[in-house]
Scaffold this motif. Structure first.
Motif, mmCIF file in Angstrom:
data_model
loop_
_atom_site.group_PDB
_atom_site.id
_atom_site.type_symbol
_atom_site.label_atom_id
_atom_site.label_comp_id
_atom_site.label_asym_id
_atom_site.label_seq_id
_atom_site.Cartn_x
_atom_site.Cartn_y
_atom_site.Cartn_z
ATOM 1 N N GLN A 1 10.796 -7.220 0.529
ATOM 2 C CA GLN A 1 12.260 -7.271 0.512
ATOM 3 C C GLN A 1 12.778 -8.146 1.649
ATOM 4 N N ALA B 1 17.952 2.044 8.662
ATOM 5 C CA ALA B 1 16.507 1.792 8.579
ATOM 6 C C ALA B 1 15.751 2.608 9.617
ATOM 7 N N TRP C 1 14.776 -4.108 6.554
ATOM 8 C CA TRP C 1 13.620 -4.003 5.659
ATOM 9 C C TRP C 1 12.317 -4.092 6.450
ATOM 10 N N ASN D 1 9.002 -2.766 4.477
ATOM 11 C CA ASN D 1 9.130 -3.402 3.156
ATOM 12 C C ASN D 1 9.208 -4.920 3.379
ATOM 13 N N GLU E 1 19.617 -0.033 0.903
ATOM 14 C CA GLU E 1 19.814 -0.731 -0.378
ATOM 15 C C GLU E 1 21.284 -0.704 -0.789
ATOM 16 N N ALA F 1 16.067 4.465 3.286
ATOM 17 C CA ALA F 1 15.931 3.233 2.510
ATOM 18 C C ALA F 1 17.008 3.114 1.444
#
Length: 628
Positions: free
Chosen positions: A449, A410, A441, A446, A419, A415
């Motif tokens: 998320q 991160a 996240w 984000n 994931e 990203a």
């Protein structure tokens, strides 16, 4: 050890270590310093106490001064020796090395040059994940060498659904002691079962339950309390009821059991809450009692000064060298993390080289720490080389690495990799996976998320702890979502979770970012009144101080500056610089400001000196001279 101290000396800018250490070890006489706390400057058993840390003297007439406080040897002005950019860098470095208090939860460091990034970096030093395994180290100390029935020397670390544990978990706090009496009457006391249960409850942070169990055991005539049992009871008292009650308990321990482990345990708890004065007092008491210096004790001091006064780290290393105490793996972890937090990548690499030269291989935690600091400082290639090594060929075969990788990916802005790793975690989710994913996240901005992972975690655990809430609260603080942060804080309170310095820091930042500095100030004051045993983070005060200064609110800026001092934080150039901005923005003179700095042994560099001229009530200008 000499190599470690040399590394420290080579990076004075990084975390404020003073080269006076090495001149002292060569026999240089003492330099003067001032005692600004309640400790008495005295000599005991051939070593001296000077504002905190005790350093050994090996000749009766020699004294090691306070080498690392802001004393008469700490700062010096060298006019014209630095460029303006270097002077600005000095301000930033001074800010990044200021003292920091307790914590045990992970967060991220942010590199960079603006004030916000410096504050984030400072916050990290309080809650660095390198500090987390100190509790494991204490647990190992408490359980080391315990003799249990059957000849085992260590209790079982993994506990199934034993009848004893089931009984304790099934009973309420008010009734389970009676149930235990009945259980023991039917089955007798098995030390292995008792110790295993206590360890299991400790790891679930069920300290109140474990303390009740310990008190019950001490009262039983058929259970022989040993040194480890007294030390464990002391540790639990400190965690549940505070240091004062734990210290009073020490006097109740029979003299034959009031040995080194008891004092080491109390020292660790003083360090945990960053009570510098009490930790140093206990350390001196241990030396008075003739206890040998152990790596565990040295690591406790290193951890304490890593959080509160990094200048004293070299003092501890000198002491270790003189006493021939070999650095442990955790010693190197602390030093590597301290260098990384100071953005001193060269120094961090030198500590790593010294560790490897001593035949100690870097652990997974150390590799992750180095990768994290590389990523925070924009060294992508170096960070990626380490995380590729950590990940290996197939992550499915090493899922325990996932929580290490997520926040680093991160930080690097990857990203897709976050994931991908999260999908691997989903096959068998653990607490660390949830927390790392929320943090990752959040770093990637984000929030949806992060909230989805938090919701999934809420559904997976019967009850969330402060740690679970804090990690989500930090995401809201990073993204300036005040309303969501307030709502989460209310949920945290409704869940009977302790709201401590991490949560305070987040909510203060949220209010300041929302332009409600007075509300942030009020919240912090109330928090301190409600829980006076805990100290707010330095950053919590600085968010408020900086905003008051920006508004030119001299009165409130001075008030926060005073509260910083009351909380035990040492004023240094960065703090004075922030306060000075209030006078500059208010366009009012700052009477006696230079003398105030001098009283704290803080001497202005070129930038600060220029700002002091702006607020000098007696400065001469062309117009004033003409009119005089």
């Amino acid at each position: 050890m000499w190599a470690l101290r040399r590394v420290s000396a080579n990076s004075i800018k990084g975390y404020g270590l003073n080269s006076m250490t090495f001149r002292a070890s060569a026999g240089i006489g003492p330099c003067s310093s001032h005692m600004q706390d309640n400790l008495t400057n005295s000599e005991r058993r051939g070593y001296t106490l000077d504002k905190g840390i005790t350093t050994y003297t090996y000749h009766c007439t020699a004294h090691f001064p306070n080498l690392f406080s802001a004393g008469s040897c700490s700062f010096s002005t060298r006019s014209g020796a630095k460029s303006e950019k270097e002077e600005q860098d000095d301000l930033k470095w001074d800010f990044s090395e200021l003292d920091t208090p307790d914590a045990s939860e992970t967060t991220e460091t942010t590199g960079g040059g603006d004030d916000d990034s410096e504050i984030s970096s400072e916050s990290e030093s309080e809650v660095s994940n390198v500090d987390e395994n100190m509790e494991d180290a204490l647990e190992n100390e408490l359980m080391k060498g315990i003799e249990v029935d059957g000849g085992d020397t260590e209790p079982k670390k993994k506990l199934g659904a034993s009848p004893f544990v089931k009984l304790v978990l099934s009973q309420s706090n008010s009734s389970f002691l009676n149930a235990l009496d009945q259980y023991v009457e039917d089955n007798g006391i098995n030390r292995t079962e008792v110790y295993s249960a206590m360890m299991s409850f400790r790891r679930r942070n069920m300290f109140v339950k474990v303390l009740q169990l310990s008190e019950w055991l001490e009262k039983r005539e058929d259970f022989d309390f040993k040194e480890q049992d007294y030390a464990s009871r002391l540790d639990l008292l400190a965690k549940v009821r505070g240091l004062n009650e734990a210290e009073n308990y020490i006097n109740n321990i029979p003299k034959s059991y009031r040995k080194e482990l008891v004092y080491r345990t109390f020292l660790a708890n003083c360090v945990f809450v960053n009570n510098v004065a009490k930790a140093e007092e206990i350390f001196n008491k241990m030396k008075d009692l003739g206890f040998s210096l152990s790596p565990f004790v040295c690591n406790q001091l290193l951890l304490l000064y890593k959080r509160t006064d990094k200048k004293k780290i070299a003092d501890v290393l000198l002491m270790m060298e003189k006493e021939d105490v070999k650095p442990s793996l955790f010693t190197y972890q602390l030093l590597i993390d301290t260098k990384g937090l100071a953005n001193d990548m060269v120094g961090m690499e030198q500590v790593l080289e010294t560790m490897q030269a001593d035949g100690i291989s870097p652990s997974l935690r150390i590799k992750a720490t180095i990768a994290r600091h590389y990523a925070n400082n924009g060294l992508k290639e170096k960070a990626e080389a380490i995380i590729n090594d950590l990940e290996g060929d197939d992550l499915d075969y090493s899922p325990w690495v996932c929580p290490v990788l997520l926040p680093i990916y991160a930080t690097l802005g990857r990203a897709d990799d976050v994931e991908r790793v999260w999908e691997v975690c989903k096959s068998k989710l653990r607490q660390a996976d949830y927390l790392a994913a929320i943090e990752a996240w959040g770093k990637l901005k984000n929030v949806e998320q992060a909230e989805a992972v938090f919701q999934k975690m809420t559904e997976s655990f019967k009850r969330l702890s402060s740690r679970h809430f804090n990690i989500m609260l930090k995401v809201y603080a990073q993204n300036k979502l005040l309303s969501k942060g307030k709502k989460l804080l209310k949920e945290m309170g409704d869940s009977c979770c302790e709201i401590g310095p991490i949560a305070w820091d987040c909510i203060v930042k949220l209010y300041v970012d929302a332009g409600e500095v007075e509300k942030a100030d009020s919240v912090l004051q109330k928090a301190v009144r409600q829980n006076p045993q805990k100290r707010p983070f330095y950053t919590s005060y600085r968010y408020i101080l900086d905003q008051y200064a920006k508004n030119g609110d001299v009165h409130n800026a001075e008030k926060i500056f005073h509260r910083l001092r009351q909380a035990g934080y040492v004023a240094r150039a960065g703090t004075f610089h922030a306060l000075l901005q209030a006078y500059i923005n208010a366009k009012v003179p700052a009477y006696g400001f230079r003398e105030r700095m001098k009283a704290d042994n803080v001497f202005p560099n070129r930038i600060l000196a220029g700002e002091l001229v702006q607020v000098d009530a007696f400065k001469k200008t062309a117009v004033s001279e003409l009119l005089d």
